[in-house]
Design a protein around this motif. Structure first.
Motif, PDB file in Angstrom:
ATOM      1  N   ILE A  59     -10.662 -10.172 -10.909  1.00  0.00           N
ATOM      2  CA  ILE A  59     -10.041  -9.045 -11.603  1.00  0.00           C
ATOM      3  C   ILE A  59      -8.561  -8.943 -11.237  1.00  0.00           C
ATOM      4  CG2 ILE A  59      -9.986  -6.524 -11.714  1.00  0.00           C
ATOM      5  CD1 ILE A  59     -13.054  -6.611 -11.536  1.00  0.00           C
ATOM      6  N   PHE A  60      -8.247  -9.096  -9.957  1.00  0.00           N
ATOM      7  CA  PHE A  60      -6.855  -8.986  -9.522  1.00  0.00           C
ATOM      8  C   PHE A  60      -5.990 -10.082 -10.150  1.00  0.00           C
ATOM      9  CE2 PHE A  60      -3.310  -9.597  -6.585  1.00  0.00           C
ATOM     10  CZ  PHE A  60      -2.824  -8.303  -6.509  1.00  0.00           C
ATOM     11  N   VAL A  61      -6.453 -11.321 -10.097  1.00  0.00           N
ATOM     12  CA  VAL A  61      -5.684 -12.432 -10.662  1.00  0.00           C
ATOM     13  C   VAL A  61      -5.507 -12.252 -12.166  1.00  0.00           C
ATOM     14  CG1 VAL A  61      -5.756 -14.924 -11.132  1.00  0.00           C
ATOM     15  CG2 VAL A  61      -6.267 -14.080  -8.849  1.00  0.00           C
ATOM     16  N   THR A  62      -6.548 -11.823 -12.839  1.00  0.00           N
ATOM     17  CA  THR A  62      -6.477 -11.609 -14.285  1.00  0.00           C
ATOM     18  C   THR A  62      -5.456 -10.528 -14.630  1.00  0.00           C
ATOM     19  OG1 THR A  62      -8.786 -12.278 -14.516  1.00  0.00           O
ATOM     20  CG2 THR A  62      -7.830 -11.055 -16.338  1.00  0.00           C
ATOM     21  N   CYS A  63      -5.496  -9.414 -13.913  1.00  0.00           N
ATOM     22  CA  CYS A  63      -4.564  -8.314 -14.198  1.00  0.00           C
ATOM     23  C   CYS A  63      -3.117  -8.696 -13.895  1.00  0.00           C
ATOM     24  CB  CYS A  63      -4.952  -7.077 -13.404  1.00  0.00           C
ATOM     25  SG  CYS A  63      -6.498  -6.331 -13.946  1.00  0.00           S
ATOM     26  N   VAL A  64      -2.890  -9.321 -12.751  1.00  0.00           N
ATOM     27  CA  VAL A  64      -1.526  -9.697 -12.378  1.00  0.00           C
ATOM     28  C   VAL A  64      -0.965 -10.734 -13.347  1.00  0.00           C
ATOM     29  CG1 VAL A  64      -0.129 -10.833 -10.600  1.00  0.00           C
ATOM     30  CG2 VAL A  64      -1.778  -9.085  -9.954  1.00  0.00           C
ATOM     31  N   ILE A  81       8.809  -6.305 -13.310  1.00  0.00           N
ATOM     32  CA  ILE A  81       8.986  -5.756 -11.962  1.00  0.00           C
ATOM     33  C   ILE A  81       7.629  -5.463 -11.331  1.00  0.00           C
ATOM     34  CG2 ILE A  81       9.818  -3.736 -10.685  1.00  0.00           C
ATOM     35  CD1 ILE A  81      12.268  -3.769 -12.562  1.00  0.00           C
ATOM     36  N   SER A  82       6.708  -4.904 -12.119  1.00  0.00           N
ATOM     37  CA  SER A  82       5.345  -4.658 -11.616  1.00  0.00           C
ATOM     38  C   SER A  82       4.675  -5.964 -11.212  1.00  0.00           C
ATOM     39  CB  SER A  82       4.505  -3.961 -12.684  1.00  0.00           C
ATOM     40  OG  SER A  82       5.051  -2.730 -13.025  1.00  0.00           O
ATOM     41  N   PHE A  83       4.852  -6.991 -12.018  1.00  0.00           N
ATOM     42  CA  PHE A  83       4.295  -8.318 -11.735  1.00  0.00           C
ATOM     43  C   PHE A  83       4.823  -8.850 -10.403  1.00  0.00           C
ATOM     44  CE2 PHE A  83       5.099 -12.939 -12.197  1.00  0.00           C
ATOM     45  CZ  PHE A  83       3.797 -13.386 -12.178  1.00  0.00           C
ATOM     46  N   PHE A  84       6.131  -8.797 -10.208  1.00  0.00           N
ATOM     47  CA  PHE A  84       6.711  -9.345  -8.988  1.00  0.00           C
ATOM     48  C   PHE A  84       6.363  -8.496  -7.762  1.00  0.00           C
ATOM     49  CE2 PHE A  84       9.517 -11.551 -12.047  1.00  0.00           C
ATOM     50  CZ  PHE A  84       9.188 -12.834 -11.653  1.00  0.00           C
ATOM     51  N   ILE A  85       6.244  -7.184  -7.922  1.00  0.00           N
ATOM     52  CA  ILE A  85       5.838  -6.336  -6.799  1.00  0.00           C
ATOM     53  C   ILE A  85       4.404  -6.663  -6.390  1.00  0.00           C
ATOM     54  CG2 ILE A  85       5.250  -3.961  -6.160  1.00  0.00           C
ATOM     55  CD1 ILE A  85       7.761  -3.072  -7.689  1.00  0.00           C
ATOM     56  N   LEU A  90       0.630  -9.276  -2.706  1.00  0.00           N
ATOM     57  CA  LEU A  90      -0.404 -10.287  -2.498  1.00  0.00           C
ATOM     58  C   LEU A  90       0.005 -11.262  -1.405  1.00  0.00           C
ATOM     59  CD1 LEU A  90      -3.065 -11.638  -3.369  1.00  0.00           C
ATOM     60  CD2 LEU A  90      -1.734 -12.917  -5.043  1.00  0.00           C
ATOM     61  N   MET A  91       1.263 -11.692  -1.442  1.00  0.00           N
ATOM     62  CA  MET A  91       1.750 -12.613  -0.428  1.00  0.00           C
ATOM     63  C   MET A  91       1.724 -11.958   0.953  1.00  0.00           C
ATOM     64  SD  MET A  91       5.311 -14.725  -0.259  1.00  0.00           S
ATOM     65  CE  MET A  91       6.291 -13.319   0.186  1.00  0.00           C
TER      66      MET A  91
END
Length: 170
Positions: A59-64, A81-85, A90-91
């Motif tokens: 779910i997390f990978v799909t949403c991001v 910006i949401s994507f990179f945050i 995650l990192m």
């Protein structure tokens, strides 16, 4: 201008591929939860099994990846910006987990050993055909705890390098 278009479509393609991977991981979690009822061998952590982990990761990978795909396609700053945050968080989570695993290696080892012994005792009490018994039969085909521990310790360097590479890609 053409360089930006190339970057835009490259980001769209990469995020679409990750979207498909996330959906596949989620589907694998559903398959494992319906097919394998014995995934949790830790009695005190029965809700934390492999299928539930795959659900969350999928779910997390799909949403991001969807945020990255749509943000790049529409050139929407808020989505990007949401994507990179989220990628940054995650990192940080991956690095934190890696550090905690290295820091508390002995405690984790004794916890896993204790939990596996408790699960084995529970499997003996259930008799043949119980979920824990089926799980233990599968584990014993790949070897015992000490053999599994040896494999993990022998591949620790490769695992560390893999984590560093994944964080670099992110």
């Amino acid at each position: 201008m053409s360089c930006l278009k190339c970057l835009k479509y490259t980001m769209c393609v990469v995020n679409f591929i990750f979207f498909l991977c996330g959906a596949s991981i989620f589907g694998l979690g559903i398959y494992m939860s319906t097919t394998f009822k014995y995934l949790s061998l830790f009695p005190s952590l029965s809700a934390m099994n492999l299928a539930n982990g795959l659900y969350i990761i999928g779910i997390f990978v799909t949403c991001v990846s969807f945020l990255g795909f749509l943000g790049a396609l529409k050139e929407n700053r808020c989505l990007l910006i949401s994507f990179f945050i989220l990628l940054f968080l995650l990192m940080l989570a991956e690095l934190t987990v890696a550090c905690l695993l290295l820091l508390y290696e002995n405690e984790i080892d004794s916890f896993i050993e204790k939990e596996l012994k408790d699960s084995l005792e529970k499997a003996k009490g259930e008799g043949e055909g119980g979920n824990s018994t089926i799980g233990w039969n599968v584990i014993q085909k790949t070897g015992c705890y000490s053999k599994l521990k040896e494999v993990i310790e022998n591949n620790l360097l490769g695992t560390g390098i893999t984590v560093i590479i994944i964080c670099s890609i992110e």
